[in-house]
Scaffold this active site. Structure first.
Site, PDB file in Angstrom:
ATOM      1  N   HIS A  95     -16.605 -13.257   6.473  1.00  0.00           N
ATOM      2  CA  HIS A  95     -16.455 -13.127   5.018  1.00  0.00           C
ATOM      3  C   HIS A  95     -15.006 -13.410   4.628  1.00  0.00           C
ATOM      4  CE1 HIS A  95     -15.026  -9.242   6.413  1.00  0.00           C
ATOM      5  NE2 HIS A  95     -14.571  -8.946   5.212  1.00  0.00           N
ATOM      6  N   HIS A 146     -12.361 -11.899   3.202  1.00  0.00           N
ATOM      7  CA  HIS A 146     -11.249 -10.992   2.971  1.00  0.00           C
ATOM      8  C   HIS A 146     -10.120 -11.475   3.879  1.00  0.00           C
ATOM      9  CE1 HIS A 146     -13.698  -7.412   1.187  1.00  0.00           C
ATOM     10  NE2 HIS A 146     -13.077  -8.093   0.232  1.00  0.00           N
ATOM     11  N   ASP A 149      -8.061 -10.262   6.043  1.00  0.00           N
ATOM     12  CA  ASP A 149      -7.945  -9.911   7.477  1.00  0.00           C
ATOM     13  C   ASP A 149      -8.935 -10.683   8.342  1.00  0.00           C
ATOM     14  OD1 ASP A 149      -9.802  -8.337   6.031  1.00  0.00           O
ATOM     15  OD2 ASP A 149      -9.784  -6.740   7.539  1.00  0.00           O
ATOM     16  N   HIS A 150      -9.826 -11.462   7.718  1.00  0.00           N
ATOM     17  CA  HIS A 150     -10.813 -12.246   8.469  1.00  0.00           C
ATOM     18  C   HIS A 150     -10.647 -13.750   8.273  1.00  0.00           C
ATOM     19  CE1 HIS A 150     -13.186  -8.569   9.359  1.00  0.00           C
ATOM     20  NE2 HIS A 150     -12.507  -8.177   8.300  1.00  0.00           N
ATOM     21  N   HIS A 158     -21.596  -5.643   2.610  1.00  0.00           N
ATOM     22  CA  HIS A 158     -20.168  -5.457   2.353  1.00  0.00           C
ATOM     23  C   HIS A 158     -19.948  -5.841   0.885  1.00  0.00           C
ATOM     24  CE1 HIS A 158     -16.160  -4.791   3.849  1.00  0.00           C
ATOM     25  NE2 HIS A 158     -15.723  -6.010   3.552  1.00  0.00           N
ATOM     26  N   ASP A 217     -17.338  -5.929   9.252  1.00  0.00           N
ATOM     27  CA  ASP A 217     -17.290  -5.522   7.861  1.00  0.00           C
ATOM     28  C   ASP A 217     -18.667  -5.406   7.219  1.00  0.00           C
ATOM     29  OD1 ASP A 217     -14.690  -5.845   8.646  1.00  0.00           O
ATOM     30  OD2 ASP A 217     -14.019  -6.282   6.617  1.00  0.00           O
ATOM     31  N   HIS A 264     -11.199  -3.503  14.769  1.00  0.00           N
ATOM     32  CA  HIS A 264     -11.017  -3.523  13.319  1.00  0.00           C
ATOM     33  C   HIS A 264     -10.737  -2.107  12.812  1.00  0.00           C
ATOM     34  CE1 HIS A 264     -12.252  -3.987   9.040  1.00  0.00           C
ATOM     35  NE2 HIS A 264     -11.851  -5.232   9.170  1.00  0.00           N
TER      36      HIS A 264
HETATM   37 ZN   LIG Z   1     -11.910  -6.482   7.409  1.00  0.00          ZN
END
Ligand SMILES: [Zn+2]
Length: 295
Positions: A57, A59, A61-62, A135, A198, A256
């Site tokens: 996805h 966001h 951090d990904h 999510h 997530d 994570h």
């Molecule tokens: Zn994340």
């Protein structure tokens, strides 16, 4: 290969997310967060090692690391095609990250966005599937399944007097001299890997984890913060471990982690308290985790 293990923000000891799976000579990069290009260098992973990029996805951090990784792939003139999977609803994010700054495009990067559950690719060594997760932004988990093979049984071959090149013929043709392949071999179950990031608990989590030899799964929170986890669309250590237990996972990798926790041991303790008895790893950056040997 674990490249990074921090959710939301990197910490002094944890980079943003990032994971490389090596599978029969292919490299699959999952969820490259910020700093992934440098973590690859530290881990001994070259741009040439990549064949697929899978983003759960959009966001940061990904996915913030996509810009750097894509440019590095082009700078190094990777000679083979690379395929990227990501939620189709985030196409505009992918476009921006792919073309974040000016560079010379030299590589065939195929965009293969995901918008439904199902099979994304099938090669000789694996089938890649996606499943929708739960999510606040659209998120998909991934799983690789190796096709089942057959293991020859030497004592059964000997009993039928089959040896040497005849064994190869039997394998190719399905029978030899009236002896079917099934009589002298057994099914060798293909290996299974899943990557679940997530999400709160949902059908997709259980479906992806089912029967996995290796499961890499988020456990952003500890069990005392279950309400917070559910609210923000995440899992706790105990929830992730319970999923793995029910699914018969052999090796569970928790990762994570929220920056709010200092002590990784507590994730392990809570995962064990949830009844998971298989092999358990609380991930840290640059850790190498082997896919368990076939049963
Ligand atoms: Zn994340």
């Amino acid at each position: 290969m674990v490249l990074g293990t921090a959710s939301q923000v990197p910490t002094r000891h944890r980079n943003h997310n990032g994971y490389l799976l090596r599978w029969d000579g292919e490299g699959l990069l999952f969820d490259p967060g910020e700093g992934t290009q440098r973590q690859m260098l530290r881990a001994g992973v070259a741009a040439h090692d990549l064949n697929r990029i899978c983003v759960t996805h959009f966001h940061g951090d990904h996915s913030l690391g996509l810009a750097g990784v894509v440019q590095r792939i082009n700078l190094d003139r990777v000679p083979h095609e690379i395929t990227a999977h990501y939620p189709r609803s985030g196409q505009h994010f992918f476009d921006r990250l792919r073309y974040a700054t000016a560079y010379r495009e030299t590589v065939a990067l195929t965009e293969a966005p995901v918008d439904t559950d199902g099979t994304l690719a099938a090669t000789g060594s694996y089938t890649l599937e996606a499943r929708r997760l739960s999510h606040p932004v659209e998120s998909y988990g991934y799983r690789l399944i190796e096709p089942d093979g057959r293991r020859m049984l030497p004592e059964r071959l000997a009993a039928h007097g089959i040896k040497g090149p005849d064994v190869g013929r039997l394998q190719r043709e399905g029978s030899f001299d009236g002896v079917p392949l099934a009589d002298v071999s057994e099914v060798r179950r293909g290996q299974r890997f899943a990557f679940v990031m997530d999400t709160r608990l949902c059908d997709g989590v259980h479906a992806l984890a089912e029967g996995c030899d290796l499961l890499v799964i988020e456990s952003t929170f500890l069990d005392e913060d279950t309400d917070l986890a559910t609210e923000h669309g995440h899992l706790t250590a105990g929830q992730a471990a319970a999923v793995a237990r029910e699914a018969g996972v052999r090796h569970l990798v928790l990762t994570h982690f929220s920056q709010r926790y200092g002590e990784p041991d507590e994730f392990e303790r809570q995962a064990r308290a949830a009844g998971f008895e298989g092999e358990l790893t609380v991930a840290h950056d640059l850790l190498r985790v082997p896919v368990p040997k076939r049963r």
